[in-house]
Design an enzyme around this catalytic site. Structure first.
Site, mmCIF file in Angstrom:
data_model
loop_
_atom_site.group_PDB
_atom_site.id
_atom_site.type_symbol
_atom_site.label_atom_id
_atom_site.label_comp_id
_atom_site.label_asym_id
_atom_site.label_seq_id
_atom_site.Cartn_x
_atom_site.Cartn_y
_atom_site.Cartn_z
ATOM 1 N N ASP A 1 54.834 -104.107 21.618
ATOM 2 C CA ASP A 1 53.635 -103.661 22.337
ATOM 3 C C ASP A 1 53.343 -102.176 22.174
ATOM 4 O O ASP A 1 52.328 -101.691 22.662
ATOM 5 C CB ASP A 1 53.784 -103.985 23.829
ATOM 6 C CG ASP A 1 53.841 -105.488 24.071
ATOM 7 O OD1 ASP A 1 53.104 -106.209 23.385
ATOM 8 O OD2 ASP A 1 54.619 -105.929 24.934
ATOM 9 N N HIS B 1 63.831 -103.592 25.246
ATOM 10 C CA HIS B 1 63.653 -105.045 25.133
ATOM 11 C C HIS B 1 64.899 -105.745 25.643
ATOM 12 O O HIS B 1 66.008 -105.249 25.446
ATOM 13 C CB HIS B 1 63.404 -105.432 23.662
ATOM 14 C CG HIS B 1 62.727 -106.749 23.510
ATOM 15 N ND1 HIS B 1 63.411 -107.934 23.575
ATOM 16 C CD2 HIS B 1 61.420 -107.057 23.332
ATOM 17 C CE1 HIS B 1 62.547 -108.920 23.428
ATOM 18 N NE2 HIS B 1 61.333 -108.420 23.287
HETATM 19 N N1 CMC Z 1 61.922 -96.569 29.427
HETATM 20 C C1 CMC Z 1 62.926 -95.923 30.012
HETATM 21 N N2 CMC Z 1 64.083 -96.501 30.387
HETATM 22 C C2 CMC Z 1 64.205 -97.794 30.151
HETATM 23 C C3 CMC Z 1 63.186 -98.551 29.534
HETATM 24 C C4 CMC Z 1 62.024 -97.879 29.177
HETATM 25 N N3 CMC Z 1 61.021 -98.520 28.604
HETATM 26 N N4 CMC Z 1 63.586 -99.831 29.425
HETATM 27 C C5 CMC Z 1 64.801 -99.898 29.955
HETATM 28 N N5 CMC Z 1 65.180 -98.674 30.398
HETATM 29 C C6 CMC Z 1 66.446 -98.326 31.017
HETATM 30 C C7 CMC Z 1 66.483 -98.801 32.458
HETATM 31 O O1 CMC Z 1 65.969 -97.843 33.335
HETATM 32 C C8 CMC Z 1 67.943 -99.063 32.645
HETATM 33 O O2 CMC Z 1 68.578 -97.832 32.865
HETATM 34 P P1 CMC Z 1 69.830 -97.710 33.884
HETATM 35 O O3 CMC Z 1 70.885 -98.596 33.294
HETATM 36 O O4 CMC Z 1 70.152 -96.264 33.862
HETATM 37 O O5 CMC Z 1 69.321 -98.224 35.199
HETATM 38 C C9 CMC Z 1 68.402 -99.582 31.278
HETATM 39 O O6 CMC Z 1 67.480 -99.049 30.350
HETATM 40 C C10 CMC Z 1 68.406 -101.096 31.189
HETATM 41 O O7 CMC Z 1 67.173 -101.577 31.719
HETATM 42 P P2 CMC Z 1 66.933 -103.079 32.178
HETATM 43 O O8 CMC Z 1 65.659 -103.152 32.942
HETATM 44 O O9 CMC Z 1 68.168 -103.619 32.837
HETATM 45 O O10 CMC Z 1 66.833 -103.797 30.798
HETATM 46 P P3 CMC Z 1 66.056 -105.125 30.521
HETATM 47 O O11 CMC Z 1 66.728 -105.732 29.367
HETATM 48 O O12 CMC Z 1 65.907 -105.968 31.730
HETATM 49 O O13 CMC Z 1 64.627 -104.525 30.162
HETATM 50 C C11 CMC Z 1 62.379 -104.502 29.585
HETATM 51 C C12 CMC Z 1 63.775 -105.029 29.231
HETATM 52 C C13 CMC Z 1 61.429 -104.904 28.467
HETATM 53 C C14 CMC Z 1 61.911 -105.145 30.888
HETATM 54 C C15 CMC Z 1 62.415 -102.968 29.718
HETATM 55 O O14 CMC Z 1 62.922 -102.372 28.558
HETATM 56 C C16 CMC Z 1 61.064 -102.387 30.104
HETATM 57 O O15 CMC Z 1 60.700 -102.390 31.291
HETATM 58 N N6 CMC Z 1 60.287 -101.861 29.098
HETATM 59 C C17 CMC Z 1 58.973 -101.347 29.345
HETATM 60 C C18 CMC Z 1 57.963 -102.484 29.433
HETATM 61 C C19 CMC Z 1 57.718 -103.119 28.084
HETATM 62 O O16 CMC Z 1 57.545 -102.452 27.074
HETATM 63 N N7 CMC Z 1 57.670 -104.468 28.058
HETATM 64 C C20 CMC Z 1 57.420 -105.244 26.858
HETATM 65 C C21 CMC Z 1 58.635 -105.959 26.441
HETATM 66 S S1 CMC Z 1 58.512 -106.722 24.833
HETATM 67 C C22 CMC Z 1 57.492 -108.066 25.069
HETATM 68 C C23 CMC Z 1 57.730 -109.157 24.088
HETATM 69 O O17 CMC Z 1 58.767 -109.263 23.428
HETATM 70 O O18 CMC Z 1 56.826 -109.987 23.964
#
Ligand code: CMC
EC number: 2.3.3.16
Length: 378
Positions: free
Chosen positions: A310, A255
């Site tokens: 989710d 998240h």
């Molecule tokens: N599985 C594996 N690795 C992950 C995941 C995941 N679900 N989420 C983040 N990472 C890793 C990512 O690969 C990155 O690694 P590195 O630094 O080695 O490149 C690191 O963690 C940071 O990722 P980021 O994309 O910069 O982090 P973010 O804060 O932008 O990501 C997110 C937030 C929700 C987009 C992401 O965690 C994700 O894609 N999750 C899966 C989709 C998901 O479940 N979305 C629902 C979000 S909650 C909705 C709500 O609150 O309403």
């Protein structure tokens, strides 16, 4: 020149609606912990979000009365939904229905009645969501009939059956858990439209359009589909290693704000555990999900990646009987309250047209040449 990509860390408004502490895993609506609010009725939450305080009995009855009188959606809108075809994208159907309503209802932003407009939108959203599923399932249109609760009316009209008490409780809780989450992309998109003093139905269309994108609204569906893909608990370890090797993400994990367990995920997990115990197929998915959570926590907690809201919500919806394609419309249904509360808070208290700037980085002034004088490229 500082460009804030993704508007990250830009404060677009102040709010008294939702407080999130991502480090401690706290979510509060108007000062109340989500763990406490989830025991309330959705109608109480509607009053709290729109009017600022929990209602007394009289106030609650008034809100229920307005909702009960507002389920009806113009026949032309229902006809549009049923003419779109069963293979249509459900969130696109929702946008279409709200777009049609934006053209039917008074387009002015009426400052005196907009809380009532929000209540009407919440009621009509229930009718629209119900009929999106009914249209896709080849059933006849149906309007929710008033009952003791919004959640019960919605389930009864969607499934043509009396919902069980635990299903109503789970639906009620899901609506509360998905109500608001400060200013994610959909709320921000709706706020941009609200800032132009467009009507509230059009603001909802903007919010829905942003929610439709896979980076926002589709994670519950994505999480559930991965449980289906894994197929059995003994395949979780292997599936997880493969997914990590391919540098793919675990849907329903991680998240932007929470760097610990999402408090909503804990509640959804309890609901999924209890509801799936009455639905053998859903139970299989629950067992796979629990195993995936265990492996994910073991491997990813050092990177502060935990289950988010989710991860388990789809199992709750599936246990009740919703097809997977309904997960995002259900999210949207619950979010109507958060969206409209933010629009009202912004327009009534902090209104200013949202009009950011873009820093120009293209070529300097160039002389225009008529087409005959432009050299051939090939
Ligand atoms: N599985 C594996 N690795 C992950 C995941 C995941 N679900 N989420 C983040 N990472 C890793 C990512 O690969 C990155 O690694 P590195 O630094 O080695 O490149 C690191 O963690 C940071 O990722 P980021 O994309 O910069 O982090 P973010 O804060 O932008 O990501 C997110 C937030 C929700 C987009 C992401 O965690 C994700 O894609 N999750 C899966 C989709 C998901 O479940 N979305 C629902 C979000 S909650 C909705 C709500 O609150 O309403």
């Amino acid at each position: 020149m500082q460009v804030s990509r993704g508007l990250e860390d830009v404060i677009i408004k102040t709010t008294s609606l939702t407080f999130i502490d991502g480090e401690k895993g706290i979510l509060r609506y108007r000062g109340y912990d989500i763990q406490d609010l989830v025991k309330a009725s959705y109608e109480e939450l509607i009053y709290l979000m729109l009017y600022g305080e929990l209602p007394n009995k009289e106030e609650l009855e008034k809100v229920k009365g307005i909702i009960n009188e507002s389920y009806e959606v113009p026949e032309s809108v229902i006809n549009v939904l049923f003419s779109l075809g069963r293979s249509c994208d459900p969130l696109g159907m929702m946008e279409t229905a709200f777009g049609a309503m934006a053209s039917i209802y008074d387009p002015k932003w009426d400052r005196n009645t907009d809380k009532e407009t929000a209540l009407k939108i919440i009621a009509k959203a229930s009718t629209i969501t119900c009929n999106i599923m009914r249209s896709k399932e080849g059933l006849k249109p149906r309007t929710p009939e008033p009952s003791e609760s919004y959640a019960k009316s919605f389930l009864r009209s969607t499934f043509d059956r009396e919902p069980r008490a635990d299903e109503i409780r789970a639906m009620n809780a899901s609506l509360i858990l998905y109500t608001d989450h400060e200013v994610p992309a959909s709320t921000t998109a709706g706020l941009v439209t609200a800032s132009t003093l467009s009507d509230m139905y059009s603001c909802i269309v903007s919010a829905l359009s942003a929610l439709k994108g896979p980076l926002h609204g589709g994670a519950a569906e994505g999480a559930f589909k991965q449980f289906q893909e894994i197929g059995s608990p003994d395949k979780v370890e292997e599936w997880f290693s493969e997914t990590m090797k391919e540098k793919k993400r675990i849907m329903g994990f991680g998240h932007r704000v929470y760097k610990t367990y999402d408090p909503r995920a804990r509640i959804f997990k309890e609901l999924a555990d209890s509801l799936s115990s009455k639905n053998p197929k859903a139970r299989e998915y629950y067992v796979i999900a629990s195993k995936l959570e265990e492996v994910g926590l073991r491997e990813l907690h050092e990177r502060k990646l935990y289950p988010n809201t989710d991860f388990y919500s789809g199992i709750v919806f599936y246990s009740i009987g919703f097809p997977v394609y309904m997960f995002t419309p259900l999210f949207a249904l619950a979010r109507m309250l958060g969206w409209t509360s933010h629009f009202i808070e912004y327009v009534e208290e902090q209104h200013r047209l949202i009009r950011p700037r873009a820093a120009y980085v293209g070529p300097d002034r160039r002389a225009f040449k008529p087409i005959e004088e432009r050299s051939k490229k090939v």
